[in-house]
Structure formats: structure tokens, C-alpha cells
Write a protein that holds these residues in place. Sequence first.
Motif, PDB file in Angstrom:
ATOM      1  N   GLU A 134      79.357  70.454  79.194  1.00 11.80           N
ATOM      2  CA  GLU A 134      79.674  69.574  78.071  1.00 11.80           C
ATOM      3  C   GLU A 134      78.480  68.657  77.905  1.00 11.80           C
ATOM      4  O   GLU A 134      78.054  67.994  78.852  1.00 11.80           O
ATOM      5  N   ILE A 135      77.920  68.645  76.705  1.00 12.70           N
ATOM      6  CA  ILE A 135      76.733  67.846  76.413  1.00 12.70           C
ATOM      7  C   ILE A 135      77.104  66.859  75.323  1.00 12.70           C
ATOM      8  O   ILE A 135      77.682  67.239  74.304  1.00 12.70           O
ATOM      9  N   SER A 136      76.792  65.586  75.540  1.00 15.37           N
ATOM     10  CA  SER A 136      77.128  64.573  74.544  1.00 15.37           C
ATOM     11  C   SER A 136      76.011  63.556  74.426  1.00 15.37           C
ATOM     12  O   SER A 136      75.221  63.361  75.342  1.00 15.37           O
ATOM     13  N   GLY A 137      75.956  62.927  73.276  1.00 17.29           N
ATOM     14  CA  GLY A 137      74.963  61.896  73.048  1.00 17.29           C
ATOM     15  C   GLY A 137      75.152  61.263  71.694  1.00 17.29           C
ATOM     16  O   GLY A 137      75.961  61.719  70.890  1.00 17.29           O
ATOM     17  N   LYS A 138      74.437  60.213  71.462  1.00 14.91           N
ATOM     18  CA  LYS A 138      74.526  59.485  70.210  1.00 14.91           C
ATOM     19  C   LYS A 138      73.130  59.369  69.623  1.00 14.91           C
ATOM     20  O   LYS A 138      72.174  59.107  70.355  1.00 14.91           O
ATOM     21  N   ILE A 139      73.024  59.598  68.322  1.00 12.69           N
ATOM     22  CA  ILE A 139      71.744  59.402  67.661  1.00 12.69           C
ATOM     23  C   ILE A 139      71.852  58.180  66.764  1.00 12.69           C
ATOM     24  O   ILE A 139      72.938  57.816  66.316  1.00 12.69           O
ATOM     25  N   SER A 140      70.723  57.565  66.516  1.00 14.64           N
ATOM     26  CA  SER A 140      70.695  56.301  65.784  1.00 14.64           C
ATOM     27  C   SER A 140      70.382  56.503  64.315  1.00 14.64           C
ATOM     28  O   SER A 140      69.492  57.285  63.958  1.00 14.64           O
ATOM     29  N   ARG A 141      71.060  55.765  63.484  1.00 15.58           N
ATOM     30  CA  ARG A 141      70.787  55.765  62.053  1.00 15.58           C
ATOM     31  C   ARG A 141      69.354  55.313  61.775  1.00 15.58           C
ATOM     32  O   ARG A 141      68.746  55.712  60.791  1.00 15.58           O
TER      33      ARG A 141
END
Length: 159
Positions: A134-141
Amino acid sequence: MATWKIDASHSEIEFKVKHLMITNVNGFFTDYDATVEAANDDFSDAKISFEAKVDSINTKNEQRDGHLKSDDFFNAAEFPLIKFESTGIVKKDNEHYKLTGNLTIRDNTKPVELDVEYAGITVDPWGQTKAGFEISGKISRKDWPEMDSYYRSWWYCGK
């Protein structure tokens, strides 16, 4: 060096996007490919590449999907693929890794850091060896002005 390919019939590429800053829209990509290359059985030296076809975006709303494919967002006609190439991986413990790499959206490539949960390796009923992640992350606007998303992937790979 072992090469693992994503098993699309047992994997998901999902995202969640803030809408009007008060609610979330969930969606997924239906057409994607990924490869993991690793010499070590624990994937501590893994090299990962991934791409998703923008035209396969699905938020369960045809009108919204068309808008996301337009130049207002992904511009699928000019930039048909979202791509990720790993640049490093750090094993934190037997189940958790920190994955770094370059994410390209609309030919805008930025470094990202992703969390990886490794579920292990098994042999399926047909004798094929599978590994689960399971791979997760957040990218920035700020990096991609047209997006503010949380991406989560469920991957099963076979070699």
C-alpha cells in the motif's frame, strides 16, 4: 534482479481531492502500469516506475471526468500520462518504507515522498508469487496548481 509487474486485476490507484475546500471527491484510474525491480527479497533496493493514463480517470461523474481531462486540469490530449520514477527507498522496519521519487503531471516533474506498507509475499492458488504493497502520499497544490490530492494505491505485483 527480480522484475515484478503490477497485477491490475488485484490493484487500485485511488485519489481524493478537496472540492471547494469543504468536501472531498474520490476517484481512481482504470488504466495504469507499474514495474518494481529489486535484487533484495525485502525490496530494500527497489526501483519503481509507474504510469497512469489520464483518459482513464473515473470519479463516477462523467461530466466531472471530462472537465478533469480538459486543459483546466490534466489536459489529457496534450499530457496523456501521469508518471512516477523512484529515486530512493528507505526501509524503516519489516513493513514500512519511505519511497522518494519524481512525479510528473502535465510535464511538470516534482519530487515526492511516499509511505509504503509492505504486506508480504505469497504464492497464489495458481502457483504465481505475489507481493502486496500500500503506497500513499500527499501532493501539494503549490507544486501542481490544478491539483490538491491525496493519492493512495493498493498494489499487488507478480514476478
